[in-house]
Design an enzyme around this catalytic site. Structure first.
Site, PDB file in Angstrom:
ATOM      1  N   HIS A  59       0.858  -1.178   0.000  1.00  0.00           N
ATOM      2  CA  HIS A  59       0.000   0.000   0.000  1.00  0.00           C
ATOM      3  C   HIS A  59       0.902   1.239   0.000  1.00  0.00           C
ATOM      4  CE1 HIS A  59      -3.671  -2.361   1.657  1.00  0.00           C
ATOM      5  NE2 HIS A  59      -3.690  -2.279   0.334  1.00  0.00           N
ATOM      6  N   ASP A  61       1.295   3.964   1.510  1.00  0.00           N
ATOM      7  CA  ASP A  61       1.911   4.573   2.695  1.00  0.00           C
ATOM      8  C   ASP A  61       3.118   3.778   3.192  1.00  0.00           C
ATOM      9  OD1 ASP A  61      -0.110   2.647   3.257  1.00  0.00           O
ATOM     10  OD2 ASP A  61      -0.186   3.263   5.360  1.00  0.00           O
ATOM     11  N   ASP A 240      -0.398  -3.443   9.749  1.00  0.00           N
ATOM     12  CA  ASP A 240      -1.367  -3.612   8.670  1.00  0.00           C
ATOM     13  C   ASP A 240      -1.842  -5.055   8.493  1.00  0.00           C
ATOM     14  OD1 ASP A 240       0.061  -1.073   8.251  1.00  0.00           O
ATOM     15  OD2 ASP A 240      -1.279  -0.872   6.530  1.00  0.00           O
ATOM     16  N   HIS A 302       2.115   4.166  13.457  1.00  0.00           N
ATOM     17  CA  HIS A 302       1.210   4.086  12.313  1.00  0.00           C
ATOM     18  C   HIS A 302      -0.243   4.356  12.731  1.00  0.00           C
ATOM     19  CE1 HIS A 302      -0.041   3.399   8.338  1.00  0.00           C
ATOM     20  NE2 HIS A 302       0.028   2.095   8.238  1.00  0.00           N
TER      21      HIS A 302
END
Ligand SMILES: [Zn+2]
Ligand SMILES: [Zn+2]
Length: 335
Positions: A59, A61, A240, A302
């Protein structure tokens, strides 16, 4: 301490993790993910000395800062260049490599080794700067179980987690240090010598004998009497993925002996439904995992940019209520 780490990037922005393993003769640097601006405060020489870049997933980011990294190291030949990540890493890196014009690089020898981690096996490709990265050369394909990378004084383990796409959780462990108990050596009336090399080595069977100061001795008995094993430190990088009960069970077992867990906390506890829907974690889920795995310290990072700065302190407090040894990264002190 020989293993140290640094969370990169600010609260509410893209983040990454730099882990350094200093074994005296060799210093290794591992960079986990590379979001936008994450390298901006690192000295150029330190970026150039990063040995391995390891992605959780791709992803934006987590990969938006890749060009900054690559600009520092694309032509590097003083060490081998490695990038790791889940299935699809070679394809995505191939596109990234080819996102520039390379008409003045003939004769430059740099090669990039890109490794895709599948469940139980990994596939590697080599990309050559001198070819303008046109070809993906197939390299080794091998199986792996938990540990997939061994460097000087450390190992890296991974687990494939569920982020709606595979996302890799990483654990870096220092290899244990083997020391000889010198006081015990003296009480046995023995002097240090080259024979200690064998005693410090692999575990001997009962029959193995070495000659020490003119007399035969059982290696196994010498090992039991003299060898002290000091477990290494370890740091985990978790970001994530959905932390459901199955994922918690797997991680609680894998995190055994880990001193520090650096873990995303995208969402507040009140937004758990959003976390589940978006395959992310909450502050309280991260804290419960740390408590169950009995880790030494939890570092939250994060954070979703949906929260304002006033809420960050409350997010930390939510986690600390469950696992008191929770902090933000040191340089987020203003939070
Ligand atoms: Zn993601
Ligand atoms: Zn992310």
């Amino acid at each position: 301490m020989t293993l140290s780490f640094q969370v990169l990037g600010d609260a509410g922005k893209d983040n990454a993790l730099l882990v350094t393993i200093d074994r005296g003769q060799a210093i290794s640097r591992l960079l986990f993910d590379c979001g936008e601006g994450c390298l901006s405060r690192l000295p150029f020489a330190e970026i150039q000395a990063i040995d391995h870049l390891l992605f959780s997933h791709f992803h934006m980011d987590h990969v938006a800062g890749f060009d900054s990294f690559f600009r520092c190291v694309y032509g590097r030949t003083d060490r081998s260049n490695h990038v790791w990540g889940p299935a699809g890493t070679s394809d995505i890196l191939h596109h990234r490599f080819q996102g520039f014009l390379w008409n003045l690089v003939a004769g430059m020898q740099a090669a990039w080794h890109v490794h895709d981690l599948y469940l139980g096996r990994l596939a590697s490709h080599r990309f050559e700067l001198a070819e303008a990265f046109a070809q993906a050369h197939v390299e080794e394909e091998r199986s792996w179980v938990r540990i997939f990378l061994e460097g000087p004084g450390y190992t890296v383990e991974s687990l494939l987690m569920d982020h709606g796409t595979p996302s890799v959780a990483y654990i870096v462990r220092e290899t244990p240090r083997i020391n000889v108990d010198s006081a015990k050596l003296a009480t046995l009336g023995l002097r240090p010598g080259p024979w200690l090399q064998r005693v410090r080595g692999t575990r001997a069977d009962e029959a193995e004998v070495i000659v020490v100061e003119g007399a035969p001795r059982s290696v196994r008995e010498l090992q039991d009497a003299l060898v002290r094993v000091k477990p290494g430190d370890a740091v985990a990088y978790l970001t994530d993925f959905r932390l459901d009960s199955g994922a918690t069970d797997r991680l609680a077992e894998a995190l055994l002996g880990v001193g520090t867990v650096v873990c995303e906390s995208q969402y507040r506890h009140a937004d758990e439904e959003l976390a589940v829907r978006n395959y992310h974690m909450t502050t309280t889920q991260a804290a419960k995992l740390a408590r169950r795995a009995r880790v030494g310290r939890l570092v939250l990072f994060h954070l979703s940019d949906r929260y304002r700065a006033e809420e960050w302190r409350a997010m930390l407090a939510e986690a600390q209520a469950i696992f008191p040894a929770t902090t933000f990264p040191d340089h987020w002190a203003a939070c």
